[in-house]
Write an enzyme that holds these catalytic residues in place. Structure first.
Site, PDB file in Angstrom:
ATOM      1  N   PHE A 164       2.249  10.134   3.825  1.00  0.00           N
ATOM      2  CA  PHE A 164       2.254   9.431   4.641  1.00  0.00           C
ATOM      3  C   PHE A 164       3.040   7.834   5.491  1.00  0.00           C
ATOM      4  O   PHE A 164       3.354   7.414   6.584  1.00  0.00           O
ATOM      5  CB  PHE A 164       1.083   9.998   5.724  1.00  0.00           C
ATOM      6  CG  PHE A 164       0.180   8.922   5.403  1.00  0.00           C
ATOM      7  CD1 PHE A 164      -0.133   7.644   6.327  1.00  0.00           C
ATOM      8  CD2 PHE A 164      -0.992   9.459   4.826  1.00  0.00           C
ATOM      9  CE1 PHE A 164      -1.236   6.521   5.570  1.00  0.00           C
ATOM     10  CE2 PHE A 164      -2.091   8.825   4.113  1.00  0.00           C
ATOM     11  CZ  PHE A 164      -2.391   7.377   5.041  1.00  0.00           C
ATOM     12  N   ASP A 165       3.028   6.749   4.545  1.00  0.00           N
ATOM     13  CA  ASP A 165       2.925   5.619   4.853  1.00  0.00           C
ATOM     14  C   ASP A 165       3.017   4.794   3.215  1.00  0.00           C
ATOM     15  O   ASP A 165       2.234   5.320   2.560  1.00  0.00           O
ATOM     16  CB  ASP A 165       2.431   4.836   6.032  1.00  0.00           C
ATOM     17  CG  ASP A 165       3.271   3.696   6.423  1.00  0.00           C
ATOM     18  OD1 ASP A 165       4.657   3.512   5.693  1.00  0.00           O
ATOM     19  OD2 ASP A 165       2.599   2.914   7.144  1.00  0.00           O
TER      20      ASP A 165
ATOM     21  N   PHE B  57      -5.544  18.238  26.632  1.00  0.00           N
ATOM     22  CA  PHE B  57      -5.455  18.923  27.603  1.00  0.00           C
ATOM     23  C   PHE B  57      -4.174  19.874  28.267  1.00  0.00           C
ATOM     24  O   PHE B  57      -2.912  20.169  28.067  1.00  0.00           O
ATOM     25  CB  PHE B  57      -5.296  17.400  29.155  1.00  0.00           C
ATOM     26  CG  PHE B  57      -4.517  17.202  29.111  1.00  0.00           C
ATOM     27  CD1 PHE B  57      -3.163  17.154  29.920  1.00  0.00           C
ATOM     28  CD2 PHE B  57      -4.823  15.993  27.919  1.00  0.00           C
ATOM     29  CE1 PHE B  57      -2.317  15.596  29.203  1.00  0.00           C
ATOM     30  CE2 PHE B  57      -3.433  15.086  28.326  1.00  0.00           C
ATOM     31  CZ  PHE B  57      -2.364  14.576  28.413  1.00  0.00           C
TER      32      PHE B  57
ATOM     33  N   ILE C  43      -7.396   0.039   9.652  1.00  0.00           N
ATOM     34  CA  ILE C  43      -8.343   0.814  10.032  1.00  0.00           C
ATOM     35  C   ILE C  43      -9.719   0.487   9.244  1.00  0.00           C
ATOM     36  O   ILE C  43      -9.355  -0.347   8.498  1.00  0.00           O
ATOM     37  CB  ILE C  43      -8.218   2.745   9.323  1.00  0.00           C
ATOM     38  CG1 ILE C  43      -7.586   2.720   8.469  1.00  0.00           C
ATOM     39  CG2 ILE C  43      -7.350   2.604  10.901  1.00  0.00           C
ATOM     40  CD1 ILE C  43      -6.856   4.088   7.670  1.00  0.00           C
TER      41      ILE C  43
ATOM     42  N   TYR D 186      -9.323   7.175  11.532  1.00  0.00           N
ATOM     43  CA  TYR D 186      -8.507   7.222  12.550  1.00  0.00           C
ATOM     44  C   TYR D 186      -9.937   8.514  13.142  1.00  0.00           C
ATOM     45  O   TYR D 186      -9.045   8.126  14.192  1.00  0.00           O
ATOM     46  CB  TYR D 186      -7.489   7.496  13.089  1.00  0.00           C
ATOM     47  CG  TYR D 186      -6.209   6.943  12.229  1.00  0.00           C
ATOM     48  CD1 TYR D 186      -5.824   5.998  13.387  1.00  0.00           C
ATOM     49  CD2 TYR D 186      -6.012   6.830  10.943  1.00  0.00           C
ATOM     50  CE1 TYR D 186      -4.981   4.858  12.801  1.00  0.00           C
ATOM     51  CE2 TYR D 186      -4.535   6.473  10.437  1.00  0.00           C
ATOM     52  CZ  TYR D 186      -3.756   5.188  11.585  1.00  0.00           C
ATOM     53  OH  TYR D 186      -3.420   4.361  11.182  1.00  0.00           O
TER      54      TYR D 186
ATOM     55  N   TYR E  11       0.713  -0.829  -0.145  1.00  0.00           N
ATOM     56  CA  TYR E  11       0.070  -0.072  -0.067  1.00  0.00           C
ATOM     57  C   TYR E  11       0.592   1.254  -0.069  1.00  0.00           C
ATOM     58  O   TYR E  11       2.115   1.243   0.463  1.00  0.00           O
ATOM     59  CB  TYR E  11      -0.791   0.445   1.083  1.00  0.00           C
ATOM     60  CG  TYR E  11      -0.484  -0.498   2.704  1.00  0.00           C
ATOM     61  CD1 TYR E  11      -0.011   1.644   3.012  1.00  0.00           C
ATOM     62  CD2 TYR E  11       0.209  -0.805   3.272  1.00  0.00           C
ATOM     63  CE1 TYR E  11       0.765   1.706   3.917  1.00  0.00           C
ATOM     64  CE2 TYR E  11       1.105  -0.461   4.468  1.00  0.00           C
ATOM     65  CZ  TYR E  11       1.050   0.533   4.929  1.00  0.00           C
ATOM     66  OH  TYR E  11       1.762   0.821   5.784  1.00  0.00           O
TER      67      TYR E  11
END
Length: 145
Positions: free
Chosen positions: A26-27, A81, A46, A72, A16
Site C-alpha cells: 500500500f505504500d 452515515f 502510527i 489506524y 519503509y
C-alpha cells in the site's frame, strides 16, 4: 501509552515498505527514492511504527506486524452515515468509492468515501481508509539526526 527508547525525541529518516496481510503493497518510501523523516515519539506516525523504531540502530532493518489498534484503529460504525441526496446539493454526481471532503457543523473539513448510493440516499464513511486493517512494515533506519 508513552513510547520509550533511545530515539524518542530525535528526528529519524526511515525507508519503509507497507503491505497488507495478503502481500499487497500500500505504500513504499523505496519507490519514491526518499526516506520518510519524522520525530520519533511525537505522534507523527502510527503508534506501532513509532514504537518499532524507538530503539533501532542506523542500518538496522526490522519487519513488524501491526494490529488495527497499533495502526489506524478499528473502524467506527458511527462514522458511517446515510443522508438524503436532496439535503446535499451536487451529491447526485458522486459515485461509489469516490473520496470527497464534507464540512462538519463546526466548518471543519471531513474526508469521506462514498460507500453506497441509490435514487434517494447516499452513504458516506468517515473512517480512515486503513481503519480495521492489520498492517505489515519492513522498516530500515537510515539516519538519526
Amino acid at each position: 501509552m508513552a513510547i520509550t527508547g533511545k530515539n524518542v525525541g530525535k528526528t529519524l529518516r526511515c525507508h519503509y515498505q507497507g503491505t497488507f496481510n495478503d502481500g499487497t503493497q500500500f505504500d513504499s518510501s523505496y519507490d519514491r527514492g526518499e526516506p520518510l523523516e519524522f520525530e520519533c515519539g511525537a505522534g507523527m506516525m502510527i503508534a506501532g511504527f513509532d514504537a518499532a523504531v524507538a530503539d533501532m540502530e542506523v542500518g538496522e532493518i526490522k519487519n513488524i506486524h501491526l494490529s488495527p489498534a497499533e495502526a489506524y484503529g478499528e473502524a467506527d460504525p458511527s462514522l458511517i452515515f446515510t443522508i438524503p441526496m436532496e439535503k446535499l446539493p451536487g451529491s447526485e454526481i458522486l459515485i461509489v468509492n469516490q473520496k470527497v471532503t464534507l464540512t462538519n457543523s463546526y466548518g471543519q473539513p471531513v474526508p469521506v468515501t462514498v460507500t453506497a448510493k441509490d435514487d434517494v440516499n447516499i452513504t458516506f464513511d468517515a473512517n480512515h481508509a486503513m481503519a480495521g486493517k492489520e498492517l505489515n512494515f519492513k522498516i530500515e533506519l537510515v539516519e538519526v539526526i
